[in-house]
Design an enzyme around this catalytic site. Sequence first.
Site, PDB file in Angstrom:
ATOM      1  CB  SER A 131      33.129 -10.738  44.476  1.00 22.18           C
ATOM      2  OG  SER A 131      32.407 -11.115  43.326  1.00 22.18           O
TER       3      SER A 131
HETATM    4  N1  SAM Z   1      29.217 -15.310  43.374  1.00 20.36           N
HETATM    5  C1  SAM Z   1      30.493 -15.827  42.925  1.00 20.36           C
HETATM    6  C2  SAM Z   1      31.349 -16.304  44.056  1.00 20.36           C
HETATM    7  O1  SAM Z   1      30.933 -16.205  45.222  1.00 20.36           O
HETATM    8  O2  SAM Z   1      32.440 -16.815  43.781  1.00 20.36           O
HETATM    9  C3  SAM Z   1      31.247 -14.859  42.040  1.00 20.36           C
HETATM   10  C4  SAM Z   1      30.591 -14.728  40.731  1.00 20.36           C
HETATM   11  S1  SAM Z   1      31.631 -14.238  39.399  1.00 20.36           S
HETATM   12  C5  SAM Z   1      32.000 -12.585  39.810  1.00 20.36           C
HETATM   13  C6  SAM Z   1      30.345 -14.116  38.156  1.00 20.36           C
HETATM   14  C7  SAM Z   1      29.764 -15.453  37.753  1.00 20.36           C
HETATM   15  O3  SAM Z   1      28.614 -15.225  36.942  1.00 20.36           O
HETATM   16  C8  SAM Z   1      30.708 -16.286  36.886  1.00 20.36           C
HETATM   17  O4  SAM Z   1      30.872 -17.556  37.463  1.00 20.36           O
HETATM   18  C9  SAM Z   1      29.985 -16.386  35.546  1.00 20.36           C
HETATM   19  O5  SAM Z   1      30.206 -17.592  34.850  1.00 20.36           O
HETATM   20  C10 SAM Z   1      28.543 -16.250  35.987  1.00 20.36           C
HETATM   21  N2  SAM Z   1      27.598 -15.851  34.930  1.00 20.36           N
HETATM   22  C11 SAM Z   1      27.753 -14.952  33.932  1.00 20.36           C
HETATM   23  N3  SAM Z   1      26.617 -14.884  33.183  1.00 20.36           N
HETATM   24  C12 SAM Z   1      25.729 -15.747  33.741  1.00 20.36           C
HETATM   25  C13 SAM Z   1      24.393 -16.142  33.454  1.00 20.36           C
HETATM   26  N4  SAM Z   1      23.684 -15.617  32.431  1.00 20.36           N
HETATM   27  N5  SAM Z   1      23.794 -17.055  34.238  1.00 20.36           N
HETATM   28  C14 SAM Z   1      24.455 -17.611  35.285  1.00 20.36           C
HETATM   29  N6  SAM Z   1      25.729 -17.296  35.609  1.00 20.36           N
HETATM   30  C15 SAM Z   1      26.346 -16.367  34.866  1.00 20.36           C
END
Ligand code: SAM
Length: 221
Positions: free
Chosen positions: A64
């Site tokens: 992000s």
């Molecule tokens: N916090 C992260 C960072 O610091 O890089 C950025 C997160 S990215 C915007 C969103 C993440 O949520 C992705 O890696 C995606 O695979 C994960 N995601 C989506 N649905 C999910 C779920 N049900 N459980 C766990 N992770 C999930």
Amino acid sequence: MEADPCRREREEMVEFQIRARGIRDERVLAAMQKVPRHLFVPKGLERAAYEDRPLPIGGGQTISQPYIVAVMTEQLEIRPHDRVLEIGTGSGYQAALLAELGADVISVERLDDLALRAQENFTRAGVTGVRVVVGDGTKGYPPEAPYDAVIITAASPAVPEPLVEQLGEGGRLIAPVGPRECQDLIKLIKREGKVQRIPLGGVCFVPLIGQFGWQGEVSPR
Ligand code: SAM
């Protein structure tokens, strides 16, 4: 060779993108100054790591935008030894900041590859204090509940109920909630069993996919 080749870029990021836009918590600013964000982006994108935008990390997912990470981190009001649940490990950068603030972090990631890479990033960056769990984070992580803080870093139509249930007394939860493209960032505070909801502004996050989020795959943006 200079030990930290990106120190100057990180200082500029903190001053001009973060402090200048209203982040006041000195502990959050110091953590963002310390955590080497360039070690959390894919090879070849290191020079862009301190720019004011999200970056691709593979699998259609993103690390992000630094300012949004700062807002969410400040609003979580982390104290040393807080038990924090992050949903959406992604690159691991957000979890690394929480650990730098002294939290004990459980971070749940749905995609194996990203979970593995995040763990490699923690090793390279010398981050301890984060445990990565692969699974559907919309169900939370009951074995370590209740949590002092919960941060959801992907967007869902509503806050998954299990995550509200796993928030402890006095706990804070931050999440992007709303339609698939763009959402409202909201903060929940649980006090005496009641949940207060505070809007924090508009954001655009990738979808949270799971039982209590969006159902099924969506094409990467
Ligand atoms: N916090 C992260 C960072 O610091 O890089 C950025 C997160 S990215 C915007 C969103 C993440 O949520 C992705 O890696 C995606 O695979 C994960 N995601 C989506 N649905 C999910 C779920 N049900 N459980 C766990 N992770 C999930």
